[in-house]
Design an enzyme around this catalytic site. Structure first.
Site, PDB file in Angstrom:
ATOM      1  N   LYS A  43      13.710  39.457 -44.753  1.00  0.00           N
ATOM      2  CA  LYS A  43      13.544  39.400 -46.207  1.00  0.00           C
ATOM      3  C   LYS A  43      12.943  38.048 -46.583  1.00  0.00           C
ATOM      4  O   LYS A  43      13.341  37.008 -46.031  1.00  0.00           O
ATOM      5  CB  LYS A  43      14.910  39.592 -46.880  1.00  0.00           C
ATOM      6  CG  LYS A  43      14.856  39.729 -48.398  1.00  0.00           C
ATOM      7  CD  LYS A  43      16.241  40.037 -48.967  1.00  0.00           C
ATOM      8  CE  LYS A  43      16.202  40.292 -50.475  1.00  0.00           C
ATOM      9  NZ  LYS A  43      17.539  40.617 -51.034  1.00  0.00           N
ATOM     10  N   SER A  52      17.612  44.753 -53.983  1.00  0.00           N
ATOM     11  CA  SER A  52      16.400  43.963 -53.961  1.00  0.00           C
ATOM     12  C   SER A  52      15.740  43.876 -52.585  1.00  0.00           C
ATOM     13  O   SER A  52      14.567  43.528 -52.503  1.00  0.00           O
ATOM     14  CB  SER A  52      16.695  42.546 -54.459  1.00  0.00           C
ATOM     15  OG  SER A  52      17.561  41.885 -53.547  1.00  0.00           O
ATOM     16  N   SER A  83      22.283  44.611 -52.711  1.00  0.00           N
ATOM     17  CA  SER A  83      20.867  44.582 -52.332  1.00  0.00           C
ATOM     18  C   SER A  83      20.548  44.934 -50.895  1.00  0.00           C
ATOM     19  O   SER A  83      19.377  45.081 -50.552  1.00  0.00           O
ATOM     20  CB  SER A  83      20.266  43.209 -52.641  1.00  0.00           C
ATOM     21  OG  SER A  83      19.937  43.151 -53.999  1.00  0.00           O
TER      22      SER A  83
END
Ligand code: GLN
Length: 472
Positions: A74, A149, A173
């Site tokens: 990420k 996210s 997330s």
């Protein structure tokens, strides 16, 4: 091939890490243009790292438990000399001077980073639509969101770009995009995985965790990244109990609570509840004692979270001032420079969170909002404690619905409601994971959430492995 199969083949010299990486890069070449999982693919570095692993194998050395396994990171994890953008314009051009602890541990384990994945700006969102670089798309249906996210990481695993990925989970997330993309996503106990080098959103809630296609792969990644790190002051010093060798232990005699409030909350779709009921039946059939349980305060989790998380974010994001990181929009005075940089650099959702948080913390409102939210947080912890006296794990939906259409949740509150089932475990600091358990009425994946008491990842993974086995 699973991550564990790749590692075994590479370590045995049956496959080269280079061949593994090349194969994944070519898959990325085919579908990445339509899916947008990545902000950056670091093909050359990946191939060089693969060659280094192959050289170690050839020299008879042990290249580590994840030897040659591709992983997607990420883009809020710090990586030396490679941009870390948080999918925000405000970090334009910033290259961290150090690696996150998890990045170091992955390299030491022989894993190979393929690049940085897309996210909602600063991890604020549930669809990856709040990225400054455009949304990621759900590989099962590209008109749908992948969740967020950590949407790019979920997409990377679901599309086969990498067998493993890392995300961060502040309010769901990792788990929610895992559910929407049909993969496994794990939020460990707060403090289990070092946050050193994770760009801070809400520091009392943030936790890094694995994405994988299988529970065993997720467990293998968890074992590599978890464990004490003196560079994170909230890191748990206790030894890490290994989870992988317990995955086949089954659930006979385990007490499983189906959380009533999280099956009845606003917006939870009947087809999702039906899959959770099926999961409860599967666990009962495997010998668990399954009962409904009320955890009353969890329904206030969302309200408490949307005060606490923005409050912490408003403080954490104060550092982006045009001086130390990334973007600077010049102006005649310093105050105007701050103002213009932050106005241009942050997207609308981040600005909304900063305003919400600043308001909640302001003199005169602090007790009514932030203080009250902290009391609710304590109530949630107490209600969970009561539940864990009677149950080993709790289950619920991960996400209220299957993947929704891009653009469908323009209203911020509608977007926030996605986190209703995942937020309570963040507020309590407990581990929780999402495991795929069939499909909804639209044929899209449904995830079941398995929650456990603090530090009890072992039981959580065991239950998830049983659910996975029941679907096989
Ligand atoms: N969707 C939640 C939010 O927008 C959670 C985000 C996260 O876990 N990083 O805050």
């Amino acid at each position: 091939m699973s991550a564990l199969e790749i590692a075994a083949a590479v370590r045995a010299g049956e496959r080269t890490a280079r061949a593994v990486v090349e194969e994944h890069l070519s898959l990325i070449g085919v579908r990445e243009p339509e899916l947008h999982a990545f902000n950056l693919v670091t093909a050359e570095q990946a191939l060089a790292a693969a060659d280094a692993v192959d050289a170690r194998v050839a020299a008879g050395e042990d290249p580590g438990p994840l030897a040659g396994v591709p992983i997607a990171l990420k883009d809020n994890l710090c990586t030396t000399a490679i941009p870390t953008t948080c999918s925000s314009k405000i970090l334009a051009g910033w290259k961290p001077p150090y690696d996150a602890t998890v990045v170091e541990r992955l390299a030491a384990a022989g894993a190979i980073s393929l690049g940085k994945t897309n996210l909602d700006e600063f991890a604020m969102g549930s669809s990856t639509e709040h990225s400054a670089f455009g949304p990621s798309k759900n590989p099962h249906d590209i008109t749908k969101v992948p969740g967020g996210s950590s949407g790019g990481s979920a997409v990377a695993v679901a599309a086969g770009f990498a067998p493993l990925a890392l995300g961060s989970d502040t309010g769901g997330s990792i788990r929610q995009p895992a559910a929407l993309c049909g993969v496994v996503g794990v939020k460990p106990t707060y403090g289990r995985v070092s946050r050193y080098g994770l760009v801070a959103f809400a520091s009392s809630l943030d936790q890094i965790g694995p994405f994988a296609a299988t529970v065993a792969d997720a467990a293998a990644l968890y074992e590599v990244i978890a464990g004490y790190d003196p560079r994170d002051s909230t890191s748990i010093p206790e030894a890490l109990p290994p989870v992988r060798h317990r995955l086949d232990d089954g659930v006979a005699g385990l007490r499983v609570g189906l959380v009533t409030e999280l099956c009845q909350a606003e917006g939870i779709a009947p087809d999702v509840v039906a899959r959770v009921a099926a999961a409860a039946e599967a666990l009962a059939a495997a010998g668990a004692k399954v009962e409904e349980v009320s955890v009353p305060a969890v329904i206030y989790g969302l309200s408490a979270y949307y005060l606490i998380a923005p409050a912490e974010a408003s403080s954490n994001l104060a550092r982006y001032d045009g001086v130390r990181y990334g973007l600077r929009v010049d102006a005649p005075t310093t105050a105007e420079m701050y103002d213009r940089t932050r106005t241009e650099g942050f997207g609308p959702e981040v600005l909304r969170r900063i305003m919400l948080g600043t308001y909640a913390l302001s003199a005169g409102y602090y007790d009514a909002y932030y203080g009250k939210a902290q009391k609710v947080r304590t109530l949630i912890i107490r209600d969970f404690q009561a539940a864990y006296e009677r149950f080993d794990v709790l289950i619920s939906p991960t996400s209220p619905t299957t993947a929704f259409a891009l653009g469908a949740k323009a209203d911020p509150l509608a977007m926030y409601l996605n986190d209703i089932c995942t937020i309570p475990s963040n507020l309590a600091g407990h581990p929780a994971m999402s495991v795929p358990f069939g499909v909804g009425a639209d044929g899209l994946p449904v995830g079941v959430q398995v929650m456990a008491n603090a530090l009890d990842e072992v039981t959580m993974f065991q239950v998830a492995a049983t659910l996975e086995g029941a679907m096989a």
